[in-house]
Design a protein around this motif. Structure first.
Motif, PDB file in Angstrom:
ATOM      1  N   ASP A   1       0.851  -1.166   0.015  1.00  0.00           N
ATOM      2  CA  ASP A   1      -0.052   0.138  -0.120  1.00  0.00           C
ATOM      3  C   ASP A   1       0.897   1.179   0.032  1.00  0.00           C
ATOM      4  N   ASN A   2       2.052   1.173   0.682  1.00  0.00           N
ATOM      5  CA  ASN A   2       2.974   2.218   0.636  1.00  0.00           C
ATOM      6  C   ASN A   2       3.439   2.636  -0.755  1.00  0.00           C
ATOM      7  N   LEU A   3       3.713   1.550  -1.461  1.00  0.00           N
ATOM      8  CA  LEU A   3       4.273   1.755  -2.647  1.00  0.00           C
ATOM      9  C   LEU A   3       3.346   2.468  -4.017  1.00  0.00           C
ATOM     10  N   LEU A   4       2.025   1.891  -3.634  1.00  0.00           N
ATOM     11  CA  LEU A   4       0.709   2.521  -4.332  1.00  0.00           C
ATOM     12  C   LEU A   4       0.674   3.873  -4.004  1.00  0.00           C
ATOM     13  N   TYR A   5       0.823   4.177  -2.620  1.00  0.00           N
ATOM     14  CA  TYR A   5       0.695   5.743  -2.357  1.00  0.00           C
ATOM     15  C   TYR A   5       1.694   6.470  -3.152  1.00  0.00           C
ATOM     16  N   ILE A   6       2.771   6.073  -3.014  1.00  0.00           N
ATOM     17  CA  ILE A   6       4.313   6.759  -3.686  1.00  0.00           C
ATOM     18  C   ILE A   6       3.926   7.119  -5.101  1.00  0.00           C
ATOM     19  N   SER A   7       3.307   5.882  -5.724  1.00  0.00           N
ATOM     20  CA  SER A   7       3.327   5.901  -6.997  1.00  0.00           C
ATOM     21  C   SER A   7       2.033   7.029  -7.579  1.00  0.00           C
ATOM     22  N   ILE A   8       0.980   7.014  -6.758  1.00  0.00           N
ATOM     23  CA  ILE A   8       0.013   8.142  -7.111  1.00  0.00           C
ATOM     24  C   ILE A   8       0.261   9.574  -6.524  1.00  0.00           C
ATOM     25  N   GLU A   9       1.081   9.518  -5.509  1.00  0.00           N
ATOM     26  CA  GLU A   9       1.398  11.129  -5.115  1.00  0.00           C
ATOM     27  C   GLU A   9       2.442  11.615  -5.831  1.00  0.00           C
ATOM     28  N   SER A  10       3.520  10.655  -6.405  1.00  0.00           N
ATOM     29  CA  SER A  10       4.591  11.248  -7.270  1.00  0.00           C
ATOM     30  C   SER A  10       3.959  12.044  -8.425  1.00  0.00           C
ATOM     31  N   GLN A  11       2.641  11.553  -9.059  1.00  0.00           N
ATOM     32  CA  GLN A  11       2.180  12.255 -10.259  1.00  0.00           C
ATOM     33  C   GLN A  11       1.856  13.663  -9.947  1.00  0.00           C
ATOM     34  N   ARG A  12       1.943  14.137  -8.563  1.00  0.00           N
ATOM     35  CA  ARG A  12       1.570  15.583  -8.463  1.00  0.00           C
ATOM     36  C   ARG A  12       2.856  16.292  -8.771  1.00  0.00           C
ATOM     37  N   ALA A  13       4.009  15.935  -8.575  1.00  0.00           N
ATOM     38  CA  ALA A  13       5.038  16.485  -9.107  1.00  0.00           C
ATOM     39  C   ALA A  13       5.143  16.854 -10.582  1.00  0.00           C
ATOM     40  N   PRO A  14       5.896  17.855 -10.931  1.00  0.00           N
ATOM     41  CA  PRO A  14       6.130  18.283 -12.405  1.00  0.00           C
ATOM     42  C   PRO A  14       6.632  16.914 -13.105  1.00  0.00           C
ATOM     43  N   ILE A  15       6.280  16.771 -14.475  1.00  0.00           N
ATOM     44  CA  ILE A  15       6.382  15.402 -15.009  1.00  0.00           C
ATOM     45  C   ILE A  15       7.997  15.016 -14.976  1.00  0.00           C
ATOM     46  N   ALA A  16       8.719  15.957 -15.390  1.00  0.00           N
ATOM     47  CA  ALA A  16      10.281  15.869 -15.342  1.00  0.00           C
ATOM     48  C   ALA A  16      10.965  15.287 -14.185  1.00  0.00           C
ATOM     49  N   ASP A  17      10.254  15.744 -12.895  1.00  0.00           N
ATOM     50  CA  ASP A  17      10.765  15.148 -11.782  1.00  0.00           C
ATOM     51  C   ASP A  17      10.342  14.028 -11.195  1.00  0.00           C
TER      52      ASP A  17
ATOM     53  N   MET B   1      -7.391   8.317   5.035  1.00  0.00           N
ATOM     54  CA  MET B   1      -8.720   8.301   4.382  1.00  0.00           C
ATOM     55  C   MET B   1      -8.943   9.602   3.655  1.00  0.00           C
ATOM     56  N   TYR B   2      -8.732  10.804   4.445  1.00  0.00           N
ATOM     57  CA  TYR B   2      -8.941  12.088   4.026  1.00  0.00           C
ATOM     58  C   TYR B   2      -8.329  12.182   2.560  1.00  0.00           C
ATOM     59  N   THR B   3      -6.835  11.731   2.506  1.00  0.00           N
ATOM     60  CA  THR B   3      -6.491  11.907   1.127  1.00  0.00           C
ATOM     61  C   THR B   3      -6.998  11.057  -0.149  1.00  0.00           C
ATOM     62  N   ALA B   4      -7.334   9.908   0.360  1.00  0.00           N
ATOM     63  CA  ALA B   4      -7.971   8.968  -0.699  1.00  0.00           C
ATOM     64  C   ALA B   4      -9.316   9.641  -1.124  1.00  0.00           C
TER      65      ALA B   4
ATOM     66  N   MET C   1      -8.975   3.200  -3.662  1.00  0.00           N
ATOM     67  CA  MET C   1     -10.011   2.578  -2.696  1.00  0.00           C
ATOM     68  C   MET C   1      -8.962   1.533  -1.786  1.00  0.00           C
ATOM     69  N   VAL C   2      -7.999   1.127  -2.333  1.00  0.00           N
ATOM     70  CA  VAL C   2      -7.076   0.383  -1.713  1.00  0.00           C
ATOM     71  C   VAL C   2      -6.753   1.123  -0.359  1.00  0.00           C
ATOM     72  N   LEU C   3      -6.283   2.461  -0.475  1.00  0.00           N
ATOM     73  CA  LEU C   3      -5.739   3.436   0.382  1.00  0.00           C
ATOM     74  C   LEU C   3      -6.830   3.661   1.377  1.00  0.00           C
ATOM     75  N   LEU C   4      -7.989   3.780   0.898  1.00  0.00           N
ATOM     76  CA  LEU C   4      -9.086   4.050   1.685  1.00  0.00           C
ATOM     77  C   LEU C   4      -9.140   2.890   2.698  1.00  0.00           C
ATOM     78  N   ILE C   5      -9.295   1.612   2.360  1.00  0.00           N
ATOM     79  CA  ILE C   5      -9.397   0.539   3.202  1.00  0.00           C
ATOM     80  C   ILE C   5      -8.267   0.428   4.108  1.00  0.00           C
ATOM     81  N   VAL C   6      -7.111   0.866   3.585  1.00  0.00           N
ATOM     82  CA  VAL C   6      -5.723   0.901   4.613  1.00  0.00           C
ATOM     83  C   VAL C   6      -6.235   1.904   5.933  1.00  0.00           C
ATOM     84  N   GLY C   7      -6.733   2.986   5.430  1.00  0.00           N
ATOM     85  CA  GLY C   7      -7.134   4.157   6.443  1.00  0.00           C
ATOM     86  C   GLY C   7      -7.968   3.450   7.243  1.00  0.00           C
TER      87      GLY C   7
END
Length: 274
Positions: free
Chosen positions: A25-41, A103-106, A197-203
């Motif tokens: 679930d941690n890896l899943l969060y990192i993958s989703i959250e990293s898309q908030r950064a500029p594409i090149a970074d 849960m708030y983030t998800a 949804m997985v993150l929501l269940i983790v919460g």
């Protein structure tokens, strides 16, 4: 060396497996959250976020081993009979706060995906943040995710080198898989909702774990922890449903495309004469 005993090696294998399972679930969060950064970074953000988080996890592990008794001491109690009761330690507060925040983030991300101004714009409609702020968020959330896995690991052994090696190896696995998982989610956008949804269940799991350890009662009902087997069964069911939905959607699209071809004016005019 006493460290390289058969018992410690068996414990290490068990801890590596535990860290790998709990780190999904941690890896899943990192993958989703990293898309908030500029594409090149984004690749750099994932790499530095994981590296800094690994270092902090080892520090957190050392501190938790030293303060294990302190972490289990009651900080305060609530005794509003019929409303809320419980005895809260530092560990239970981390679980409750972490679960609520996840849960708030998800929910926030799911609402963003469903927003009308998001439709048709893809990932570009996401609000970009600086690479530093995304790294900070990844590190912060990694520590919250780590708390449960570290407590579970300490319950197995308190040999610091064994625990540290397990954390380093699980961190290395995350470094190797982070880009692959992110690219998969980027190419298959429907799985982003599944990940949230997985993150929501983790919460929910963390809230239940914190409430259970605090012996919390809400409106007279005891808060129970979700068993790990139930949690992983729920995740498997979600993935199976998503895969079946994807296959069924593709089949429907193929049938509709075939029907459109059969009823198109060109096909009718070129058909056999009656």
């Amino acid at each position: 060396m006493e460290l390289l005993t058969l018992e410690n090696l068996g414990t290490l294998v068990m801890l590596i497996f535990l860290q790998a399972v709990l780190g999904f679930d941690n890896l899943l969060y990192i993958s989703i959250e990293s898309q908030r950064a500029p594409i090149a970074d984004q690749a750099r953000v994932r790499r530095w976020g994981i590296l800094i988080a690994i270092a902090l996890r080892i520090i957190l592990l050392f501190v938790m081993i030293q303060l294990l008794q302190t972490l289990s001491q009651t900080l305060f109690s609530l005794n509003f009979e019929g409303i809320i009761t419980g005895e809260f330690t530092f560990a239970t507060l981390v679980f409750l706060f972490g679960g609520g925040f996840i849960m708030y983030t998800a929910v926030k991300e799911i609402a963003h995906l469903l927003a009308m101004d998001h439709l048709g714009h893809g990932v570009e409609s996401k609000q970009r943040r600086s690479a530093a702020s995304v790294i900070a968020m990844i590190v912060f959330m990694n520590l919250i995710f780590s708390f449960d896995s570290i407590l579970s690991a300490i319950a197995i052994t308190t040999v610091f080198p064994i625990l540290a090696i397990a954390i380093l190896l699980s961190g290395l696995a995350m470094l190797l898989l982070a880009d692959t998982v992110s690219e998969f989610i980027e190419k298959n956008r429907m799985y982003e909702v599944l990940g949230l949804m997985v993150l929501l269940i983790v919460g929910v799991v963390l809230l239940g774990e914190g409430g259970h350890q605090a012996h919390m009662k809400l409106f007279g009902y005891e808060v129970l922890a979700m068993s790990k087997s139930t949690f992983y069964f729920s995740i498997v069911v979600l993935f199976v449903v998503q895969v079946l939905q994807t296959g069924y959607r593709r089949k429907l699209e193929a049938v509709r495309a075939h029907r459109r071809t059969q009823t198109s004016p060109e096909h009718v005019s070129n058909g056999p004469a009656q």
